[in-house]
Design a protein around this motif. Structure first.
Motif, mmCIF file in Angstrom:
data_model
loop_
_atom_site.group_PDB
_atom_site.id
_atom_site.type_symbol
_atom_site.label_atom_id
_atom_site.label_comp_id
_atom_site.label_asym_id
_atom_site.label_seq_id
_atom_site.Cartn_x
_atom_site.Cartn_y
_atom_site.Cartn_z
ATOM 1 N N SER A 61 0.821 -1.194 0.067
ATOM 2 C CA SER A 61 -0.008 -0.025 0.004
ATOM 3 C C SER A 61 0.914 1.164 -0.129
ATOM 4 N N ALA A 62 2.056 1.137 0.548
ATOM 5 C CA ALA A 62 2.930 2.343 0.392
ATOM 6 C C ALA A 62 3.700 2.250 -0.955
ATOM 7 N N GLY A 63 3.596 1.303 -1.774
ATOM 8 C CA GLY A 63 4.329 1.343 -2.847
ATOM 9 C C GLY A 63 5.627 0.929 -2.942
ATOM 10 N N ILE A 64 6.209 0.079 -1.832
ATOM 11 C CA ILE A 64 7.472 -0.224 -1.499
ATOM 12 C C ILE A 64 7.950 -1.412 -2.182
ATOM 13 N N VAL A 65 6.668 -2.392 -2.367
ATOM 14 C CA VAL A 65 6.981 -3.637 -2.885
ATOM 15 C C VAL A 65 5.880 -3.727 -3.990
ATOM 16 N N THR A 66 5.903 -4.740 -4.786
ATOM 17 C CA THR A 66 4.922 -5.165 -5.777
ATOM 18 C C THR A 66 5.016 -6.504 -5.736
ATOM 19 N N GLY A 67 3.902 -7.063 -6.443
ATOM 20 C CA GLY A 67 3.828 -8.497 -6.570
ATOM 21 C C GLY A 67 3.421 -8.881 -7.911
ATOM 22 N N SER A 68 3.978 -10.088 -8.384
ATOM 23 C CA SER A 68 3.704 -10.418 -9.752
ATOM 24 C C SER A 68 3.188 -11.808 -9.619
ATOM 25 N N ARG A 69 1.936 -12.079 -10.170
ATOM 26 C CA ARG A 69 1.442 -13.489 -10.032
ATOM 27 C C ARG A 69 1.942 -14.375 -11.375
ATOM 28 N N ASN A 70 2.295 -15.418 -10.789
ATOM 29 C CA ASN A 70 2.517 -16.528 -11.888
ATOM 30 C C ASN A 70 1.899 -17.833 -11.443
ATOM 31 N N GLY A 71 0.662 -18.116 -11.934
ATOM 32 C CA GLY A 71 -0.108 -19.191 -11.362
ATOM 33 C C GLY A 71 -0.762 -18.705 -9.919
ATOM 34 N N LEU A 72 -0.557 -19.744 -9.260
ATOM 35 C CA LEU A 72 -0.980 -19.540 -7.658
ATOM 36 C C LEU A 72 0.007 -18.641 -6.955
ATOM 37 N N GLU A 73 1.235 -18.436 -7.333
ATOM 38 C CA GLU A 73 2.424 -17.876 -6.718
ATOM 39 C C GLU A 73 2.488 -16.298 -7.082
ATOM 40 N N ILE A 74 2.875 -15.696 -5.960
ATOM 41 C CA ILE A 74 2.887 -14.405 -6.196
ATOM 42 C C ILE A 74 4.453 -13.900 -5.524
ATOM 43 N N LYS A 75 5.397 -13.777 -6.498
ATOM 44 C CA LYS A 75 6.590 -12.974 -6.226
ATOM 45 C C LYS A 75 6.747 -11.603 -6.093
ATOM 46 N N TYR A 76 7.025 -11.370 -5.043
ATOM 47 C CA TYR A 76 7.391 -9.967 -4.459
ATOM 48 C C TYR A 76 8.916 -9.525 -4.951
ATOM 49 N N THR A 77 8.827 -8.187 -5.046
ATOM 50 C CA THR A 77 10.048 -7.403 -5.206
ATOM 51 C C THR A 77 9.933 -5.816 -4.817
ATOM 52 N N VAL A 78 10.979 -5.439 -4.399
ATOM 53 C CA VAL A 78 11.104 -3.976 -4.031
ATOM 54 C C VAL A 78 10.835 -3.173 -5.300
ATOM 55 N N SER A 79 9.939 -1.947 -5.223
ATOM 56 C CA SER A 79 9.630 -1.335 -6.469
ATOM 57 C C SER A 79 9.962 0.170 -6.264
ATOM 58 N N ASP A 80 10.351 0.541 -4.878
ATOM 59 C CA ASP A 80 10.790 2.050 -4.782
ATOM 60 C C ASP A 80 12.185 2.075 -4.857
ATOM 61 N N GLU A 81 12.540 2.921 -5.743
ATOM 62 C CA GLU A 81 14.031 2.837 -6.141
ATOM 63 C C GLU A 81 14.770 3.692 -4.810
ATOM 64 N N ARG A 82 14.144 4.625 -4.069
ATOM 65 C CA ARG A 82 14.619 5.128 -3.023
ATOM 66 C C ARG A 82 14.945 4.120 -1.864
#
Length: 94
Positions: A61-82
């Motif tokens: 919700s703070a935009g620090i991480v995002t999740g990308s879905r692949n089937g049932l799995e969601i892989k989270y990554t850091v999206s905030d460059e700061r």
């Protein structure tokens, strides 16, 4: 002095979200591993899935991480460059 306090509020909110040991650990782990799913985080942290999901929701919700879905799995990554720049500095031995 800068009169645009919205920028200060935005940065302060981001720092408040990061100012929790579990969330710091999650973000640091995501940066070190290039992202991962909740199951992997659960193994690393030894915390219940529900706890990790609650922390991820705050980070998303703070935009620090995002999740990308692949089937049932969601892989989270850091999206905030700061955050990508800030965390290595915070954990470096200066």
């Amino acid at each position: 002095m800068d009169n645009d306090f919205n920028k200060y509020n935005e940065v302060a909110e981001m720092l408040k979200i990061l100012a929790h040991p579990v969330r710091l650990c999650i973000v640091k782990g995501l940066l070190e591993n290039g992202g991962c799913n909740v199951s992997h985080m659960q193994e690393c942290l030894g915390a219940p899935q529900s706890t990790i999901s609650q922390h991820l929701q705050k980070l998303r919700s703070a935009g620090i991480v995002t999740g990308s879905r692949n089937g049932l799995e969601i892989k989270y990554t850091v999206s905030d460059e700061r955050v990508k720049v800030l965390l290595p500095i915070l954990f470096s031995k200066i």
